[in-house]
Design an enzyme around this catalytic site. Structure first.
Site, short mmCIF file in Angstrom:
data_model
loop_
_atom_site.label_atom_id
_atom_site.label_comp_id
_atom_site.label_asym_id
_atom_site.label_seq_id
_atom_site.Cartn_x
_atom_site.Cartn_y
_atom_site.Cartn_z
N GLU A 40 0.87 -1.18 0.00
CA GLU A 40 0.00 0.00 0.00
C GLU A 40 0.91 1.23 0.00
OE1 GLU A 40 -3.74 2.06 2.39
OE2 GLU A 40 -2.63 0.42 3.32
N HIS A 73 -0.15 7.57 6.31
CA HIS A 73 1.13 7.20 5.69
C HIS A 73 2.16 8.30 5.88
CE1 HIS A 73 -0.17 3.62 3.15
NE2 HIS A 73 -1.30 4.04 3.74
N ARG A 124 -20.16 17.79 -10.46
CA ARG A 124 -19.44 18.10 -11.70
C ARG A 124 -17.97 17.68 -11.64
NH1 ARG A 124 -22.86 22.11 -10.57
NH2 ARG A 124 -21.30 23.35 -9.46
N ASP A 161 -16.53 -0.71 9.57
CA ASP A 161 -16.33 -0.73 11.01
C ASP A 161 -17.14 0.33 11.74
OD1 ASP A 161 -14.96 1.55 10.24
OD2 ASP A 161 -13.09 1.04 11.29
N HIS A 215 -14.88 4.34 9.54
CA HIS A 215 -14.33 4.78 8.25
C HIS A 215 -15.40 5.24 7.28
CE1 HIS A 215 -10.63 2.82 9.64
NE2 HIS A 215 -10.00 3.43 8.65
N ASP A 265 -8.19 -3.56 6.91
CA ASP A 265 -7.14 -2.54 7.10
C ASP A 265 -6.62 -2.62 8.52
OD1 ASP A 265 -5.42 -0.52 6.31
OD2 ASP A 265 -6.85 1.10 6.67
N LEU A 278 -7.49 8.95 11.35
CA LEU A 278 -7.77 7.52 11.37
C LEU A 278 -6.52 6.75 10.99
CD1 LEU A 278 -11.32 7.21 9.73
CD2 LEU A 278 -10.69 6.49 12.03
N GLY A 336 -5.90 3.09 10.26
CA GLY A 336 -6.30 1.71 10.08
C GLY A 336 -7.41 1.35 11.04
#
Length: 374
Positions: free
Chosen positions: A122, A134, A218, A238, A241, A264, A297, A299
């Site tokens: 990922e 990340h 749009r 969950d 998310h 995740d 968040l 995971g």
């Protein structure tokens, strides 16, 4: 050989079935004789779950413990909750971490660790604008060495999540030609960029709705294109998310043959722990919600049986459809539906018995009973 009163098959529920297994494979499914001495189970027999996005579990995060023994521990933790096959997932990290993850995957294959069927990278080819948890310091464009690493056939089944605005269609074509399952995610791409990536060979979206450009009237963005196109999508059900009604929109738009339930899951999954270190920060648990201290968040601590249960109870989806999104659909996406994903003759004997509350009573992996509740 045993008898179960309800068995979920690709043709639907069958009652009072005799299941025969040899060498870890289902060899026969038939109506049970009226009189028999076989072990009998009352409940709902469903296929084992396949999770294509598992960062960790049982106190272990793949990024921090890149070894075959760590993968075995992650697998064991999730197996207790219905997962009989998974893709260990490496979150955006250094090239050396990617190399170690690949080596761990090869070692797991060589050792024959049950359930470790491939690897999911990922990142690191993501968008800083939609990076989520990340680490920005490791987000980068693809390099020739990284592409070669992912393309190594010794890894088996490989999945990668990329941001299409930062990865060219030429690279996506090259990855797809190598048999890699290219998914789109952690991206602020326009609809045109997303469509181009799908046309180049990308086949799905990582954790739909989260860390991607939203649907607007749009500007369809990542979400709009995903809902409109024929492609796969993972979804984290969950309650944190994605709102249940947004989940229902996705299920209705894409159906059980394109939606996949994923966890995740982080290291805290399948544990009672409340905090773990994560790169230069930490992940904290509040109930079943995981965040970094700034509220991002991070995971989940979801397990697949909880994902199935939530899908049934919160999203008005039948058990049969929820199970398919947790088993046969990911197997089909991975190209492994000839051996995994459903209770059929010739397939691996991965299945579990559920009670009326969707609790796991008994689980078999490759024909071996793993868990039995009193």
């Amino acid at each position: 050989m045993f008898v179960c009163d309800q068995v979920l098959t690709p043709q639907g529920w069958r009652q009072n079935q005799l299941i025969e297994v040899a060498a870890g494979v289902i060899t026969a499914i038939s109506d049970a004789p009226a009189q028999h001495n076989y072990p009998s189970y009352q409940g709902q027999l469903v296929p084992g779950f396949i999770d294509v996005q598992v960062n960790g579990g049982g106190g272990v995060l793949f990024n921090q413990h890149r070894s075959a023994s760590a993968l075995e521990r992650i697998m064991a933790a999730h197996r207790e909750h219905g997962t009989t096959a998974l893709l260990p997932t490496l979150i955006t990290d250094s090239y050396s971490a990617m190399h170690d993850a690949a080596a761990a995957m090869k070692a797991a294959k060589a050792e024959g660790i049950p359930g470790i069927i491939g690897v999911h990278f990922e990142g690191p080819w993501l968008s800083t604008a939609r990076k989520g948890v990340h680490s920005e310091q490791f987000i980068r464009p693809p390099s020739a060495d990284e592409i070669a690493l992912l393309s190594d056939p010794a890894l088996g089944t490989v999945m990668v999540t990329v941001a299409p605005e930062n990865v060219s269609v030429e690279v996506i074509k090259k990855l797809s030609a190598a048999g890699i399952k290219v998914f789109l995610g952690h991206s602020d791409a326009s609809a045109a960029q997303v469509n181009a990536a799908l046309d180049a060979g990308a086949i799905g979206f990582t954790h739909l709705y989260n860390a991607m450009s939203p649907l607007q009237s749009r500007a369809p963005g990542m979400v709009g294109v995903c809902l409109a196109r024929d492609c796969y999508a993972g979804l984290i059900v969950d309650g944190y998310h994605v709102d249940p009604q947004a989940c229902q929109v996705a299920f209705r738009a894409k159906g059980k043959t394109q939606m996949m339930l994923v966890t995740d899951a982080m290291a805290l999954a399948a544990t009672d722990a409340t905090e773990v270190p994560f790169f230069d920060t930490r992940i904290v648990r509040d109930g079943d919600k995981l965040t970094t201290p700034d509220g991002t968040l991070a995971g989940s601590c979801l397990t697949m049986i909880d994902a199935v249960r939530n899908t049934v109870q919160q999203c008005a989806v039948s058990l049969a459809d929820a199970v398919e999104m947790a088993s046969l659909t990911p197997a089909r996406m991975l190209g492994l539906d000839h051996m995994l994903g459903s209770i059929e003759v010739g397939k691996q004997a991965d299945f579990m018995l559920l009670d009326s509350e969707l609790n796991i009573v008994q689980l078999w992996q490759q024909g071996t009973p793993i868990r039995k509740d009193a």
